[in-house]
Design a protein around this motif. Structure first.
Motif, PDB file in Angstrom:
ATOM      1  N   ALA A   1       0.817  -1.223   0.000  1.00 18.83           N
ATOM      2  CA  ALA A   1       0.000   0.000   0.000  1.00 18.83           C
ATOM      3  C   ALA A   1       0.849   1.270   0.000  1.00 18.83           C
ATOM      4  N   ASP A   2       1.940   1.207  -0.763  1.00 21.16           N
ATOM      5  CA  ASP A   2       2.920   2.284  -0.716  1.00 21.16           C
ATOM      6  C   ASP A   2       2.394   3.625  -1.188  1.00 21.16           C
ATOM      7  N   GLU A   3       1.561   3.571  -2.181  1.00 20.21           N
ATOM      8  CA  GLU A   3       1.065   4.820  -2.728  1.00 20.21           C
ATOM      9  C   GLU A   3      -0.214   5.272  -2.031  1.00 20.21           C
ATOM     10  N   ALA A   4      -0.697   4.473  -1.086  1.00 21.27           N
ATOM     11  CA  ALA A   4      -2.008   4.747  -0.497  1.00 21.27           C
ATOM     12  C   ALA A   4      -2.121   6.090   0.240  1.00 21.27           C
ATOM     13  N   PRO A   5      -1.146   6.490   1.067  1.00 22.05           N
ATOM     14  CA  PRO A   5      -1.319   7.765   1.766  1.00 22.05           C
ATOM     15  C   PRO A   5      -1.498   8.914   0.782  1.00 22.05           C
ATOM     16  N   PHE A   6      -0.708   8.893  -0.272  1.00 19.56           N
ATOM     17  CA  PHE A   6      -0.808   9.926  -1.292  1.00 19.56           C
ATOM     18  C   PHE A   6      -2.180   9.896  -1.973  1.00 19.56           C
ATOM     19  N   GLN A   7      -2.604   8.686  -2.307  1.00 16.77           N
ATOM     20  CA  GLN A   7      -3.885   8.501  -2.981  1.00 16.77           C
ATOM     21  C   GLN A   7      -5.060   9.000  -2.138  1.00 16.77           C
ATOM     22  N   PHE A   8      -5.065   8.601  -0.886  1.00 17.62           N
ATOM     23  CA  PHE A   8      -6.157   9.016  -0.006  1.00 17.62           C
ATOM     24  C   PHE A   8      -6.145  10.527   0.221  1.00 17.62           C
ATOM     25  N   LEU A   9      -4.946  11.063   0.387  1.00 22.26           N
ATOM     26  CA  LEU A   9      -4.852  12.512   0.593  1.00 22.26           C
ATOM     27  C   LEU A   9      -5.333  13.243  -0.659  1.00 22.26           C
ATOM     28  N   HIS A  10      -4.955  12.743  -1.805  1.00 21.86           N
ATOM     29  CA  HIS A  10      -5.390  13.336  -3.069  1.00 21.86           C
ATOM     30  C   HIS A  10      -6.916  13.359  -3.168  1.00 21.86           C
ATOM     31  N   ASN A  11      -7.527  12.254  -2.789  1.00 25.44           N
ATOM     32  CA  ASN A  11      -8.991  12.207  -2.780  1.00 25.44           C
ATOM     33  C   ASN A  11      -9.597  13.250  -1.849  1.00 25.44           C
ATOM     34  N   GLU A  12      -9.019  13.372  -0.675  1.00 24.83           N
ATOM     35  CA  GLU A  12      -9.522  14.341   0.292  1.00 24.83           C
ATOM     36  C   GLU A  12      -9.413  15.767  -0.215  1.00 24.83           C
ATOM     37  N   VAL A  13      -8.311  16.033  -0.919  1.00 20.26           N
ATOM     38  CA  VAL A  13      -8.105  17.377  -1.456  1.00 20.26           C
ATOM     39  C   VAL A  13      -9.216  17.710  -2.456  1.00 20.26           C
ATOM     40  N   ILE A  14      -9.524  16.751  -3.324  1.00 27.25           N
ATOM     41  CA  ILE A  14     -10.603  16.981  -4.288  1.00 27.25           C
ATOM     42  C   ILE A  14     -11.914  17.259  -3.554  1.00 27.25           C
ATOM     43  N   GLN A  15     -12.236  16.390  -2.619  1.00 33.94           N
ATOM     44  CA  GLN A  15     -13.467  16.575  -1.825  1.00 33.94           C
ATOM     45  C   GLN A  15     -13.487  17.954  -1.185  1.00 33.94           C
ATOM     46  N   TYR A  16     -12.376  18.308  -0.557  1.00 26.84           N
ATOM     47  CA  TYR A  16     -12.312  19.561   0.180  1.00 26.84           C
ATOM     48  C   TYR A  16     -12.533  20.749  -0.742  1.00 26.84           C
ATOM     49  N   ILE A  17     -11.822  20.732  -1.855  1.00 27.29           N
ATOM     50  CA  ILE A  17     -11.917  21.859  -2.778  1.00 27.29           C
ATOM     51  C   ILE A  17     -13.335  21.960  -3.341  1.00 27.29           C
ATOM     52  N   TYR A  18     -13.928  20.838  -3.678  1.00 22.91           N
ATOM     53  CA  TYR A  18     -15.281  20.879  -4.229  1.00 22.91           C
ATOM     54  C   TYR A  18     -16.316  21.211  -3.192  1.00 22.91           C
ATOM     55  N   LYS A  19     -16.100  20.804  -1.973  1.00 24.31           N
ATOM     56  CA  LYS A  19     -17.073  21.069  -0.915  1.00 24.31           C
ATOM     57  C   LYS A  19     -17.022  22.522  -0.471  1.00 24.31           C
ATOM     58  N   SER A  20     -15.809  23.053  -0.389  1.00 22.26           N
ATOM     59  CA  SER A  20     -15.677  24.399   0.161  1.00 22.26           C
ATOM     60  C   SER A  20     -16.106  25.463  -0.846  1.00 22.26           C
TER      61      SER A  20
ATOM     62  N   LEU B   1      -4.855   7.110  -9.704  1.00 24.27           N
ATOM     63  CA  LEU B   1      -5.798   8.067  -9.113  1.00 24.27           C
ATOM     64  C   LEU B   1      -7.216   7.893  -9.653  1.00 24.27           C
ATOM     65  N   LEU B   2      -7.359   7.033 -10.647  1.00 24.46           N
ATOM     66  CA  LEU B   2      -8.710   6.711 -11.117  1.00 24.46           C
ATOM     67  C   LEU B   2      -9.178   5.374 -10.551  1.00 24.46           C
ATOM     68  N   GLY B   3      -8.281   4.721  -9.836  1.00 24.77           N
ATOM     69  CA  GLY B   3      -8.536   3.366  -9.368  1.00 24.77           C
ATOM     70  C   GLY B   3      -9.777   3.211  -8.505  1.00 24.77           C
ATOM     71  N   GLN B   4     -10.146   4.282  -7.816  1.00 26.09           N
ATOM     72  CA  GLN B   4     -11.282   4.161  -6.915  1.00 26.09           C
ATOM     73  C   GLN B   4     -12.616   4.519  -7.561  1.00 26.09           C
ATOM     74  N   LEU B   5     -12.518   4.983  -8.812  1.00 25.48           N
ATOM     75  CA  LEU B   5     -13.761   5.254  -9.533  1.00 25.48           C
ATOM     76  C   LEU B   5     -14.219   3.968 -10.207  1.00 25.48           C
ATOM     77  N   SER B   6     -15.479   3.763 -10.230  1.00 23.58           N
ATOM     78  CA  SER B   6     -16.015   2.590 -10.909  1.00 23.58           C
ATOM     79  C   SER B   6     -15.828   2.763 -12.412  1.00 23.58           C
ATOM     80  N   ALA B   7     -15.727   1.664 -13.124  1.00 22.25           N
ATOM     81  CA  ALA B   7     -15.399   1.736 -14.542  1.00 22.25           C
ATOM     82  C   ALA B   7     -16.595   2.124 -15.428  1.00 22.25           C
ATOM     83  N   GLY B   8     -17.744   2.233 -14.850  1.00 24.98           N
ATOM     84  CA  GLY B   8     -18.939   2.542 -15.628  1.00 24.98           C
ATOM     85  C   GLY B   8     -18.830   3.870 -16.368  1.00 24.98           C
ATOM     86  N   LYS B   9     -19.511   3.943 -17.477  1.00 17.46           N
ATOM     87  CA  LYS B   9     -19.472   5.159 -18.291  1.00 17.46           C
ATOM     88  C   LYS B   9     -19.999   6.379 -17.541  1.00 17.46           C
TER      89      LYS B   9
END
Lengths: 158, 158
Positions: B2-21, B101-109
Motif C-alpha cells: 500500500a505504498d502509494e495509499a497515503p498519497f492517494q487518499f490525501l489526493h482524494n480528500e483534497v478533491i473533496q475539500y476543494i469541491y465542498k468548500s 488516481l482513477l482506481g477508486q472510480l467505478s469503470a462505468g461510463k
C-alpha cells in the motif's frame, strides 16, 4: 528514493491552500486546524482499512497501538515511531524523533508557533485509524525540539 | 504494501475539500480544476527538484520525457508510464493503462464525467516538473476506458 516525497509535498500544499483560501484571524486558525484534522481523520480511516485487510485480530489496545507505531507509521512516514510509552490507563505517548512533516521547517524557535498546522493532519490520521479499529480517542501533538515530536493519545472509554 | 495509499487518499480528500468548500456551478467547476492543477504544478516542481538532484544533465527533450515516464512516474504512482509516443514535433502522449488516481472510480461510463477532477492535479504535476526542467508545456488528459488514461504534453516553443 524520495518515497514519501509526493505525500509530503501534497501535505504542504494542502496546508497552504487551506490557510490561503480562508480569512486570517484567531478563530479562523482554529477552523483551519480542524479542517486539517478532519482530513487526516478520513485518510486514517481509509488507510487502516487497507492495511489491516489481511491482519490477524488484535489482542488488545496495546497491540493496536504497536500496529500504529510500526506498520501504520511506516506506511505513511517510511519509518517507525521511535518510542512508545503508556501509563497503562489509556494514555499513550508516541515519539517520533525525526518527524517527516516537520522536516521542511527550520529548527529555530521562531518556527515553533508554525508547528501546530503541520501536526493537525497527523493527529487526525491517528484518531481516524484508531476509530476504525473501534478505539475512540483524543490525539494531541507537541513539539519541543524540531523535528522531534510527541503525539499523545488519550483513549476514551465508553 | 500500500505504498502509494497515503498519497492517494490525501489526493482524494483534497478533491473533496476543494469541491465542498466552493459553490457549485459551471464556472466554479472550472476554478476548482485550476486549483487542483496549480496544486499539482507546485508539487511537481518540488518533486522534480528532489528527484534530479543527483541526475546527469538531460540530453534533449525526449530524454526529459523519458525521465518523467520512468523515474518521476514511479516516484508518484509506483509504476512507469506504459507507453510514450511522440510526433517529434513537440507533442508527447503518455499512456498509463492503470492510472492509480482513477482506481477508486467505478469503470462505468456514468463516471467518465467525474474523471477530469481526478486528472487535473496530475496534469499540473507534469507541467510543474517540466517547467522546472526548463520546458514550458500545456498538459491535458483524456480517459477512454477507465482506469486507462492518456496525458498529452504539448511543448511550447519560445
Amino acid at each position: 528514493m524520495a518515497d514519501e516525497a509526493p505525500f509530503q509535498f501534497l501535505h504542504n500544499e494542502v496546508i497552504q491552500y487551506i490557510y490561503k483560501s480562508a480569512d486570517s484571524g484567531e478563530t479562523e486558525n482554529g477552523r483551519n486546524i480542524s479542517r486539517l484534522e478532519n482530513m487526516g481523520f478520513r485518510v486514517g480511516q481509509g488507510l487502516i482499512e487497507r492495511l489491516t485487510k489481511d491482519t490477524a485480530r488484535f489482542k488488545d489496545e496495546l497491540d493496536i497501538m504497536k500496529f500504529i507505531c510500526k506498520d501504520f507509521w511506516t506506511c505513511v512516514f517510511k519509518k517507525q515511531i521511535d518510542n512508545l510509552r503508556t501509563n497503562h490507563q489509556g494514555i499513550y505517548v508516541l515519539q517520533d524523533n525525526k518527524f517527516r512533516l516537520l522536516g521542511q521547517l527550520s529548527a529555530g524557535k521562531q518556527y515553533l508557533e508554525q508547528a501546530p498546522k503541520y501536526l493537525a493532519f497527523t493527529c487526525g490520521l491517528v484518531r481516524g485509524a484508531l476509530s476504525n479499529l473501534g478505539v475512540k480517542s483524543i490525539v494531541t501533538a507537541e513539539v519541543s525540539i524540531m523535528p522531534a515530536c510527541k503525539f499523545q493519545v488519550m483513549i476514551q472509554k465508553i
